[in-house]
Motif scaffolding. Structure first.
Motif, PDB file in Angstrom:
ATOM      1  N   TYR A 196       2.752  10.532 -23.314  1.00 21.71           N
ATOM      2  CA  TYR A 196       2.736   9.080 -23.236  1.00 21.71           C
ATOM      3  C   TYR A 196       3.978   8.591 -22.498  1.00 21.71           C
ATOM      4  N   LYS A 197       3.821   8.380 -21.228  1.00 19.44           N
ATOM      5  CA  LYS A 197       4.888   7.856 -20.385  1.00 19.44           C
ATOM      6  C   LYS A 197       4.255   7.117 -19.210  1.00 19.44           C
ATOM      7  N   ALA A 198       5.064   6.341 -18.531  1.00 21.39           N
ATOM      8  CA  ALA A 198       4.552   5.582 -17.394  1.00 21.39           C
ATOM      9  C   ALA A 198       4.030   6.530 -16.326  1.00 21.39           C
ATOM     10  N   MET A 199       2.940   6.119 -15.642  1.00 22.39           N
ATOM     11  CA  MET A 199       2.384   6.959 -14.580  1.00 22.39           C
ATOM     12  C   MET A 199       2.753   6.377 -13.224  1.00 22.39           C
ATOM     13  N   SER A 200       2.909   7.279 -12.279  1.00 18.73           N
ATOM     14  CA  SER A 200       3.244   6.865 -10.918  1.00 18.73           C
ATOM     15  C   SER A 200       1.969   6.471 -10.177  1.00 18.73           C
ATOM     16  N   VAL A 201       2.005   5.316  -9.559  1.00 17.55           N
ATOM     17  CA  VAL A 201       0.852   4.803  -8.825  1.00 17.55           C
ATOM     18  C   VAL A 201       1.314   4.334  -7.451  1.00 17.55           C
ATOM     19  N   GLU A 236       0.808  -1.215   0.000  1.00 19.06           N
ATOM     20  CA  GLU A 236       0.000   0.000   0.000  1.00 19.06           C
ATOM     21  C   GLU A 236       0.840   1.263   0.000  1.00 19.06           C
ATOM     22  N   GLU A 237       2.024   1.196   0.579  1.00 14.10           N
ATOM     23  CA  GLU A 237       2.881   2.371   0.644  1.00 14.10           C
ATOM     24  C   GLU A 237       3.897   2.427  -0.494  1.00 14.10           C
ATOM     25  N   ASP A 238       3.933   1.403  -1.315  1.00 17.26           N
ATOM     26  CA  ASP A 238       4.875   1.369  -2.436  1.00 17.26           C
ATOM     27  C   ASP A 238       4.381   2.247  -3.587  1.00 17.26           C
ATOM     28  N   GLU A 239       5.317   2.878  -4.271  1.00 14.70           N
ATOM     29  CA  GLU A 239       4.997   3.670  -5.452  1.00 14.70           C
ATOM     30  C   GLU A 239       5.711   3.059  -6.651  1.00 14.70           C
ATOM     31  N   VAL A 240       4.959   2.817  -7.712  1.00  8.89           N
ATOM     32  CA  VAL A 240       5.525   2.156  -8.884  1.00  8.89           C
ATOM     33  C   VAL A 240       5.154   2.931 -10.137  1.00  8.89           C
ATOM     34  N   GLU A 241       5.878   2.639 -11.218  1.00 12.24           N
ATOM     35  CA  GLU A 241       5.602   3.230 -12.517  1.00 12.24           C
ATOM     36  C   GLU A 241       4.856   2.201 -13.372  1.00 12.24           C
ATOM     37  N   VAL A 242       3.773   2.630 -13.974  1.00 11.16           N
ATOM     38  CA  VAL A 242       2.876   1.690 -14.643  1.00 11.16           C
ATOM     39  C   VAL A 242       2.525   2.149 -16.060  1.00 11.16           C
ATOM     40  N   PHE A 243       2.569   1.209 -16.996  1.00 12.26           N
ATOM     41  CA  PHE A 243       1.969   1.388 -18.315  1.00 12.26           C
ATOM     42  C   PHE A 243       0.655   0.603 -18.323  1.00 12.26           C
ATOM     43  N   TYR A 244      -0.349   1.141 -19.007  1.00 14.90           N
ATOM     44  CA  TYR A 244      -1.647   0.466 -19.007  1.00 14.90           C
ATOM     45  C   TYR A 244      -2.368   0.676 -20.342  1.00 14.90           C
ATOM     46  N   GLU A 298       1.373  -3.125 -17.016  1.00 15.95           N
ATOM     47  CA  GLU A 298       2.814  -3.457 -16.936  1.00 15.95           C
ATOM     48  C   GLU A 298       3.424  -2.591 -15.835  1.00 15.95           C
ATOM     49  N   ILE A 299       4.022  -3.247 -14.837  1.00 18.53           N
ATOM     50  CA  ILE A 299       4.684  -2.528 -13.744  1.00 18.53           C
ATOM     51  C   ILE A 299       6.196  -2.574 -14.004  1.00 18.53           C
ATOM     52  N   LEU A 300       6.796  -1.407 -14.134  1.00 18.98           N
ATOM     53  CA  LEU A 300       8.221  -1.331 -14.454  1.00 18.98           C
ATOM     54  C   LEU A 300       9.062  -1.763 -13.243  1.00 18.98           C
ATOM     55  N   GLU A 301      10.237  -2.308 -13.556  1.00 20.85           N
ATOM     56  CA  GLU A 301      11.131  -2.714 -12.487  1.00 20.85           C
ATOM     57  C   GLU A 301      11.696  -1.493 -11.754  1.00 20.85           C
ATOM     58  N   GLU A 302      12.011  -0.451 -12.538  1.00 23.21           N
ATOM     59  CA  GLU A 302      12.532   0.780 -11.961  1.00 23.21           C
ATOM     60  C   GLU A 302      11.682   1.943 -12.462  1.00 23.21           C
ATOM     61  N   GLU A 303      11.894   3.125 -11.896  1.00 21.69           N
ATOM     62  CA  GLU A 303      11.176   4.300 -12.354  1.00 21.69           C
ATOM     63  C   GLU A 303      11.513   4.589 -13.798  1.00 21.69           C
ATOM     64  N   ASP A 304      10.492   5.006 -14.573  1.00 20.19           N
ATOM     65  CA  ASP A 304      10.676   5.316 -15.993  1.00 20.19           C
ATOM     66  C   ASP A 304      11.209   6.729 -16.146  1.00 20.19           C
ATOM     67  N   ASP A 305      12.459   6.859 -16.586  1.00 16.20           N
ATOM     68  CA  ASP A 305      13.064   8.167 -16.786  1.00 16.20           C
ATOM     69  C   ASP A 305      12.948   8.581 -18.232  1.00 16.20           C
TER      70      ASP A 305
END
Length: 339
Positions: free
Chosen positions: A270-275, A232-240, A332-339
């Motif tokens: 068009y880039k990954a969003m932070s969730v 719940e406290e994790d923040e990830v970068e997501v493509f959908y 799709e959840i990225l392994e690292e933040e999308d720069d």
């Protein structure tokens, strides 16, 4: 719900004025309906008159068609149709081929039956409301009616982009309507649950017992062996990519997918969003899937309307989600933040 609605405004200044206005209104309606009767005799004598100002003909789907049993204010109906004035100018249209001809077609428009509550109101005109109990599922109808059975002195406004016609209908205008009764139910939730279960079984190879929660099924299409599921406290970068249950794409943050489905918007980034795992900025079904995935994983989730946009639906940024719409998301959840 977003659909054709009529707006009726009456200004009352004194009892005498009200009486005069009512008399004038009655006379105007009588003249309009007399003119419509003449028009019908000359142009559509095959459509029978049912009441003053109301003419319609039902085209049965077949002898085995399901007869509807409608309860006022309880039942929901699924309609596809169009509306024109007597000169053939469209003020409302739910068919993609006609929309292309009218120049109102958009790739974001979902040309599927609209869902209405069965109640005589701005959502359903008096004419449509009256004839529905005579119909079976799959039946179609042609209807000509005066404004008394249509939109009165108000105007018909269309709020679903792509459903517009080539005119704005003025008040006190007789109209032509044709529509098809695609379905009717006192429990649209049951329909949503059935189609989601079938999708999970047919497309995701899931059993009912495989659901994350009732009405939510997730299939991991690219698993990751190691790592923790998103907290719940994790923040990830997501493509959908978001799709209706029939497969039509309505939204994505992947440029290639947007272009392939002709919904590319040059103003969109068009880039990954932070969730964040506990975010309430996204529908519950989407977030439940994210918190059952790991970094680096891809998956497809399907869920019922109550995990999506509920009984009200959503209409924003040109995207229209109907009430009770089941939805599918590829995530799709990225392994690292999308720069």
């Amino acid at each position: 719900m977003n659909k054709i609605i009529g707006t009726f405004v009456t200004v009352v200044t004194a009892a005498v004025l009200v009486s005069c206005a009512e008399q004038k209104g009655t006379d105007d309606i009588a003249m309009e309906e007399a003119a419509l009767a003449g028009w019908m005799r000359n142009n559509r004598p095959d459509i029978p008159k049912m009441e003053d100002g109301l003419y319609y003909k039902i085209y049965p789907a077949g002898t085995d068609a399901k007869k509807v049993s409608l309860t006022d204010g309880v039942s929901w109906i699924y309609l596809t149709g169009l509306g024109t004035d007597l000169e053939g100018n469209y003020f409302f249209n739910m068919y993609g081929d006609i929309a292309r001809r009218l120049g109102t077609y958009t790739e974001l428009t979902h040309f599927v039956p609209e869902i209405y509550r069965y109640i005589e109101s701005q959502d359903l005109t008096s004419g449509v409301y009256k004839v529905l109990p005579e119909m079976s599922v799959g039946d179609s109808i042609e209807m000509y009616c005066s404004s008394r059975w249509g939109y009165g002195s108000g105007t018909a406004e269309v709020y679903v982009t792509g459903f517009e016609g080539n005119i704005d209908l003025s008040g006190n205008t007789p109209i032509y309507r044709t529509f098809r009764l695609n379905n009717a139910s006192d429990d649209p939730a049951e329909i949503s649950e059935k189609e989601v279960t079938e999708y999970a079984t047919d497309k995701l190879d899931k059993l009912v017992s495989d659901s994350l929660k009732k009405g939510v099924y997730l299939r991991i299409t690219q698993p990751v062996a190691k790592g923790e599921t998103i907290g719940e406290e994790d923040e990830v970068e997501v493509f959908y990519t978001g799709r209706y249950i029939d497969g039509k794409v309505f939204d994505t943050n992947i440029e290639k997918v947007a272009r392939e489905n002709k919904i590319y918007d040059s103003e969109k980034s068009y880039k990954a969003m932070s969730v964040k795992g506990n975010s309430d900025s996204f529908v519950k079904g989407f977030m439940l899937a994210v918190t059952n995935m790991k970094r680096g994983e891809k998956g497809t989730v399907v869920f019922t309307y109550n995990w999506g946009y509920g009984v009200t639906g959503n209409n924003s940024d040109g995207i229209y989600i109907r009430p009770f719409d089941s939805l599918v998301f590829d995530i799709e959840i990225l392994e690292e933040e999308d720069d």
